[in-house]
Design an enzyme around this catalytic site. Structure first.
Site, mmCIF file in Angstrom:
data_model
loop_
_atom_site.group_PDB
_atom_site.id
_atom_site.type_symbol
_atom_site.label_atom_id
_atom_site.label_comp_id
_atom_site.label_asym_id
_atom_site.label_seq_id
_atom_site.Cartn_x
_atom_site.Cartn_y
_atom_site.Cartn_z
ATOM 1 N N LYS A 1 -0.895 -7.084 1.903
ATOM 2 C CA LYS A 1 0.148 -6.810 0.897
ATOM 3 C C LYS A 1 0.106 -7.798 -0.274
ATOM 4 C CE LYS A 1 2.294 -3.347 2.960
ATOM 5 N NZ LYS A 1 2.289 -1.984 2.387
ATOM 6 N N GLU B 1 10.882 -3.045 -1.836
ATOM 7 C CA GLU B 1 11.349 -2.510 -0.563
ATOM 8 C C GLU B 1 10.394 -3.028 0.497
ATOM 9 O OE1 GLU B 1 9.147 -0.885 -2.391
ATOM 10 O OE2 GLU B 1 7.693 -0.730 -0.773
ATOM 11 N N SER C 1 -5.341 -5.101 8.917
ATOM 12 C CA SER C 1 -4.511 -5.263 7.715
ATOM 13 C C SER C 1 -3.495 -6.396 7.815
ATOM 14 C CB SER C 1 -3.796 -3.953 7.408
ATOM 15 O OG SER C 1 -3.032 -3.545 8.529
#
Lengths: 257, 393
Positions: free
Chosen positions: B89, B111, B377
């Site tokens: 991210k 969010e 991830s």
């Protein structure tokens, strides 16, 4: 010419529209509320078809949508309820909701059904101009359903002109760039904004919505525009008044005084 | 590129910008400026420097020997879990904060589901000294408490989303409402390849560093820059899009996107969008989403807060429809077992999101010598409580 155009031809100032969510607070009172609002003096109505994820709405309207959905409101049921509408209500009716329920229903089927039950226009806040022009304009025209666009204080003049060109009933002027339920600030900024739009001499009438909660705000909106829409405040009234059908007359009188 | 977005923001039948007029100026500003800003050499230099020295890129491509032995193929892990903040991210958060700064924005909203994107956003806001508000579902705040604490420690305000399922979908609604109410000074850092155009394209580009590096590293390690398979988990789909991006036009590379089946695809508690979903409009784009016949969004379920989303990004919807990528699903139990297996075979505790991708290896058959890349991830620290409860440690 649909009922909206007729209305604007006959009356072009101090128009009062009222919004309520279909199926709230009681599932089967959609037409009864509409009838009471007409009798009380509303000039046209907006009936919300509920959606689970209404991003342009504040907590009051979102809650009303959830209550209606939980009670079993669907587009099919709403159209069924509206089937008897034209026997009891003569003022123009606009459906307001979000793109996904309409897309799922099928836009052509939606417009056809809306026309069948006497709906005159549709407001779909998340259906932007580009998508409307590219995908849906001809379908709306085929069934004589007006698509009503929103304009905010941030909308550029060029874009307002384009919206004016694409509109055939009225332009929904947002009192501020916000979700529903924020009270209209009666300040110079609002006057400047309304005056700027008025000076553009648009071909379509302008009706102000979002933040119109009382007669003071209604009057301010009508000073520069053709009318205003009361939404959140009326939904609050419905939710907090046990015998709301009887109270609607007083409520509407209070807005106009 | 064959699978890219067109000028109007569509990937085949999907995409677009289904947004209320209140957001039009923001989206238009982004659409007009993001290419110019991100192509500016000064922007690129700052982006590259931060990815290298702050994030710690390139992330390693690790040949997992014991896992390879088990499955009879060469299994490579793209180690996004080793990035600063512990997931992919941060790649997107860095890209967008530099963009927001150049757009003159004074306030950031985001969010988050699992908290990985929230932590990444809070991190880059701290780095740049910009106010940060993160919306997070009330339920997710409970199950991802360490990440809530991280965000607060980084100076962000975490606002609970209390409507609907009180998870990622509702946090996204709340963030969009905030943006509508604060259109001038605020930039919304969307954390996945979802939302109105140009977000899906922009986020995919920021995440495409994953496949760009993988190509280079595979070439160095195997002599061929193309794997036989690339696997990644999909909620909204940002790590998967990053993993697939530079392989999209290399049709020999089989792309496998793993969704969360939750308690089972037919259990009524699932987030397997591509199986259960239909075409529709959600959070600003036309895509595939889980919904009733009446167009009401169905609340998804997954043990993994990051995969608990009722839609997928529009580019994924397109890749699914034209069958360029295969969309499969894995249950909660299968994912947790795969997480445990990776921990014990390779000494790496994965995020439960990523564990979904690893679980699918069990269902595949390989030829000897096949090269398989799995996007790892995120790391599993945030999910320890869930692992502990499940395995009874």
């Amino acid at each position: 010419m649909n009922r909206l155009n007729q209305l604007f031809n006959e009356k072009n100032k101090d128009l009062l529209s009222v919004y309520f969510t279909a199926g709230y607070p009681d599932l089967n009172n959609t037409v009864a509320i509409a009838e009471a609002l007409e009798k009380a003096g509303a000039d046209f109505l907006e009936i919300g078809f509920p959606y689970s994820d209404p991003v342009a709405d504040g907590p009051v309207i979102q809650h009303s949508s959830q209550v209606a959905l939980d009670a079993g409101m669907t587009l099919n049921l709403l159209f069924e309820q509206l089937g008897e509408l034209r026997q009891r209500v003569t003022i123009p009716i606009i459906l307001m909701g979000y793109a996904n329920p309409m897309v799922q229903y099928g836009v052509e089927r939606f417009c056809q059904k809306a026309a069948e039950v006497g709906v005159d226009g549709v407001i779909v806040p998340d259906l932007p101009m580009y998508e409307y022009e590219m995908l849906y304009k001809d379908v709306f025209a085929k069934y004589n359903i007006s698509n009503i666009f929103l304009v905010t204080p941030q909308t550029s003049e060029e874009r307002i002109r384009k919206i004016d060109g694409l509109s055939n009933s009225f332009i929904y002027l947002l009192s501020s760039a916000s979700i529903t339920g924020k009270a209209l600030q009666l300040n110079d900024q609002v006057d400047t904004y309304f005056a700027r739009i008025k000076a553009m001499e648009l071909k379509n009438p302008t009706i102000v919505g979002f933040g119109i909660a009382d007669s003071k705000a209604f009057k301010k909106a009508c000073e520069y525009n053709n009318g205003a829409i009361v939404g959140t405040a009326f939904v609050k009234f419905l939710g907090s008044t046990p015998d709301y059908l009887k109270g609607i007359s007083e409520y509407v009188k209070g807005l106009k005084e | 590129m064959k699978y890219s977005v067109n000028e109007q923001g569509y990937y085949g039948d999907f995409g677009g910008a289904y947004i209320p007029e209140m957001l039009y100026p923001n989206i238009e500003e982004l659409r007009q400026q993001y290419n110019a800003i991100t192509n500016d050499p000064a922007y690129k230099a700052e982006f590259d420097a931060l990815l290298k020295d702050y994030v710690g890129r390139p992330s390693p491509l690790y040949l997992a020997k014991r896992l390879s032995e088990k499955y009879g193929a060469n299994i490579y892990l793209k180690r996004e879990d080793l990035n600063h903040t512990g997931s992919h991210k941060i790649n997107n958060a860095i890209g967008q904060i530099l963009l927001a700064e150049r757009l003159g924005k004074k306030r950031i909203i985001a969010e988050t589901g699992a908290g990985q994107h929230g932590v990444a956003t809070a991190t880059v806001c701290a780095l740049k000294g910009i106010e940060c508000v993160v919306y997070m579902g009330e339920i997710d705040m409970e199950r991802q408490a360490p990440n809530v604490a991280r965000m607060k420690m980084l100076g962000a305000k975490v606002v609970p989303a209390t409507s609907g399922s009180r998870t990622l979908k509702d946090a996204t609604n709340e963030a969009m409402r905030d943006w509508i109410n604060n259109p001038l000074d605020t930039h919304y850092i969307i954390g996945s390849v979802v939302g109105p155009y140009p977000y899906p394209e922009m986020v995919a580009r920021f995440q495409s560093i994953i496949s760009l590096e993988t190509k280079k590293q595979l070439l160095e390690q195997t002599g061929n820059e193309l794997p036989d398979y690339a696997l990644a988990c999909v909620g909204g789909g940002s790590n998967a899009m990053g993993m697939f991006y530079h392989f999209l036009d290399d049709e020999s590379v089989k792309l496998i996107a793993v969704e969360a089946a939750g308690l089972g695809v037919d259990s009524g508690h699932s987030a397997a969008t591509s199986v259960l979903g239909k075409e529709g409009v959600l959070h600003g784009s036309r895509t595939i989403l889980m919904q009733t016949d009446d167009g009401q969004v169905i609340e998804p379920y997954s043990i993994s807060a990051g995969l608990d989303y009722p839609g997928i990004g529009p580019q994924h919807a397109h890749l699914h429809k034209v069958k360029r990528a295969e969309y499969v699903s894995i249950t909660d139990d299968e994912a947790l077992n795969a997480g445990l297996l990776l921990s014990q075979l390779e000494g790496i505790i994965p995020a439960i999101e990523s564990a979904h991708a690893f679980a699918y290896l069990e269902k595949m058959t390989f030829k000897p010598g096949d090269n398989v890349v799995v996007c790892l991830s995120g790391r599993g620290d945030k999910d320890l409580d869930t692992y502990i409860k499940h395995f009874g440690y």
